[in-house]
Design an enzyme around this catalytic site. Structure first.
Site, mmCIF file in Angstrom:
data_model
loop_
_atom_site.group_PDB
_atom_site.id
_atom_site.type_symbol
_atom_site.label_atom_id
_atom_site.label_comp_id
_atom_site.label_asym_id
_atom_site.label_seq_id
_atom_site.Cartn_x
_atom_site.Cartn_y
_atom_site.Cartn_z
ATOM 1 N N HIS A 109 0.814 -1.212 0.000
ATOM 2 C CA HIS A 109 0.000 0.000 0.000
ATOM 3 C C HIS A 109 0.848 1.262 0.000
ATOM 4 C CE1 HIS A 109 -2.753 -3.135 0.974
ATOM 5 N NE2 HIS A 109 -2.139 -3.349 2.101
ATOM 6 N N CYS A 110 1.986 1.199 -0.682
ATOM 7 C CA CYS A 110 2.889 2.357 -0.730
ATOM 8 C C CYS A 110 3.225 2.839 0.673
ATOM 9 C CB CYS A 110 2.304 3.498 -1.559
ATOM 10 S SG CYS A 110 2.015 3.049 -3.265
ATOM 11 N N ALA A 111 3.319 1.924 1.623
ATOM 12 C CA ALA A 111 3.603 2.320 3.002
ATOM 13 C C ALA A 111 4.502 1.279 3.664
ATOM 14 C CB ALA A 111 2.307 2.500 3.781
#
Lengths: 418, 146
Positions: free
Chosen positions: A375-377
């Site tokens: 999640h791009c995290a």
């Protein structure tokens, strides 16, 4: 939102989800021989016919360049383009449309603020404060600034529940803090952050605040004046609008102090080889021919969302969140990551038996689109000690029946991998 | 369910649950770290090579069933092979996954991964351990399948 509030919102005018679904052509299609169940809305939402037709209409009947033509089409489309700016200002309750800058998306909005507002004010030893649940788009621009200037990036830790503690915010804010940039609603956890309090704490120390609202605007009413936000960034594509168009709201007193982000046409008042005078905001930050059709589509998306009603959308999605959470807790070996009290329609989870990728593939066979990954995290995944999660996220057109399909499919994962 | 059963065959589920040669290799002559930044799969491959032959191979990592099973089966298949044979096997396996060649008996157990072909987004999961193996062999420290 209490169950009473949900009932009130839902019964205050019937929420006819089937009628809304008919507005989204893609929901008619099948995937792998099954009706599409689209639960990847936090990555990007589907588009209603009114948005698709607005973009199509723009290209088919109204298209021309804007801001520079004396001819009919240019004048008409310029007016429509600027009318969307007014529309966005009303949507966010911004004091003036001049405080609305069109960008390519949330990422560009954040980079614009980092480059044009924060960088000239930053020196070695200064600090920028973010939280541990930021996406890469609200981490990397600040790291780049810190690398250039010798400033330090400070991070508010994330609790096991997926919330942040305001005590930590108070503790980390200090006389070296120059800027605070915080996600309003976490895309990975669903957490709705206490942004009004964070802003109040920062302002008490004279520190301006940017809110990353990409995940917030589709799901809750945002009022930048009531929040006190100095900057607010969001994208069109998560708001049922086109991709490649986004918004930066900035307080006029700050926008006026800011140097341009990119140089080019449309952002200048006069140019000579000796000296160029920049245009006033927002044009100062919109160099070059913009995403004209994207802006038109964004306007249609905001009209659509407002016609349904953000409060009713929020209530509907909250009902789905509670229904799905209850069902998922019955699935053996499934653990939900992010259990904040104040949460939007996002459920991140892992399963003992299967990796998120395997879950994603099995669900996909049943026509269910979810996100599996980081999640791009990446820092947030490390925080929770998981390599990745699976994530379902709801939109205004999802139904309890679709949640039932999801639950059946999750039980299939258990059977297959058990 | 048929495609799924084809993908998640018993052998794959077994290797996922009980990966073979899943350990750090003491005295490895080569090693590399493989990473798929899109999904977070990570694998470390360790090799002991002597006289052009793989005398020991192992792996560690954290990934989906496909990448874990692929790594596990790879270490079984490459144990004791010459580097030349390993390269040939890799090429055959790669051709199988991208649909250039059909399964054949020289692939041995690797054949169970043929079901991945029906899932193009998952082919990289199966090839990550192999790319990492090749990186280790060529003394590159990292491989990625982005």
């Amino acid at each position: 939102m209490s169950s009473m509030e949900i009932m009130n919102a839902l019964t205050a005018g019937s929420y006819d989800v089937e009628r809304l679904r008919a507005d989204f052509p893609i929901l008619q299609r099948e995937v792998n021989g099954r009706p599409l169940v689209y639960f990847d809305n936090a990555a990007s939402a589907q588009k209603p016919r009114s948005v698709i037709e607005a973009v199509q209409q723009c290209y088919a009947h109204e298209y021309s360049n804007i801001h520079r033509g004396v001819h009919f089409l240019s004048g008409q489309l310029t007016a429509r383009y600027e009318a969307v700016r007014e529309r966005v200002a009303r949507f966010l309750n911004a004091p003036s449309a001049k405080e609305i800058v069109f960008t390519r998306g949330t990422t560009e909005s954040i980079n614009l603020v980092a480059h044009s507002f924060v960088r000239p004010r930053l020196k070695a030893g200064d600090e920028i404060l973010i939280t541990g649940m930021e996406q890469h788009s609200n981490i990397v621009p600040w790291q780049l600034l810190c690398d250039e200037t010798g400033a330090t990036l400070r991070v508010v830790p994330v609790q096991d529940s997926g919330e942040i503690d305001l005590e930590d915010v108070r503790r980390l804010l200090n006389e070296r803090t120059r800027f605070v940039s915080v996600v309003h609603v976490s895309n990975a956890l669903g957490t709705i952050n206490p942004v009004r309090q964070i802003i109040a704490e920062a302002h008490a120390r004279g520190v301006p605040v940017l809110l990353d609202g990409a995940q917030a605007v589709p799901h809750l009413r945002v009022d930048v004046q009531e929040l006190g936000a100095d900057f607010y960034a969001f994208s069109g594509h998560k708001l049922y609008g086109p991709s490649g168009i986004g918004v930066l709201y900035g307080k006029m007193e700050y926008l006026q102090q800011m140097r341009p982000y990119q140089g080019g046409g449309d952002m200048i008042r006069s140019v000579s080889f000796e000296r160029t005078e920049y245009a006033e905001p927002p044009q100062r930050f919109e160099a070059g021919t913009p995403n004209i059709a994207g802006v038109i589509g964004l306007g249609a998306a905001i009209d659509y969302v407002e016609s349904v009603g953000l409060e009713r959308i929020a209530a509907h999605e909250h009902d789905l969140l509670l229904y799905a959470t209850a069902g998922m807790m019955e699935v053996p070996g499934l653990r939900i990551i992010g259990t904040a009290r104040d949460k939007a329609g996002v459920i991140s989870f892992v399963m003992e038996q299967a990796h998120p990728h395997d879950i994603g593939t099995i669900l996909d066979q049943d026509g269910i689109a979810i996100r599996a990954g980081q999640h791009c995290a990446q820092p947030l995944m490390q925080r929770f000690g998981v390599p990745a999660t699976a994530r379902v996220s709801f939109a205004l057109y999802n139904t309890r029946d679709e949640v039932d399909v999801l639950l059946q499919s999750l039980h299939k994962v258990v059977r297959l991998f058990g | 369910m048929s495609d799924l059963r084809e993908l998640y065959q018993e052998t794959i589920l077994d290797h996922n649950k009980h990966p073979r040669n899943f350990r750090r290799l003491e005295g490895a002559t080569h090693q590399a770290h493989g990473h798929n930044p899109l999904c977070g799969d990570r694998v470390d491959v360790y090799l002991k090579v002597s006289d052009g032959r793989i005398v020991d191979i192992s792996f560690e990592g954290d990934g989906c069933a496909i990448s874990t099973a692929s790594a596990s089966i790879m270490t079984e298949m490459l144990q004791g092979r010459s580097l030349e044979q390993a390269q040939q096997l890799f090429d055959r396996f790669h051709d199988l996954l991208i649909g250039k060649a059909e399964a054949g008996e020289e692939l041995g157990k690797l054949e169970v991964l043929a079901g991945v072909r029906a899932f193009p987004t998952r082919v990289k999961c199966a090839t990550l351990p192999w790319h990492t193996f090749k990186a280790a062999l060529h003394n590159e420290t990292a491989a990625t399948t982005e």
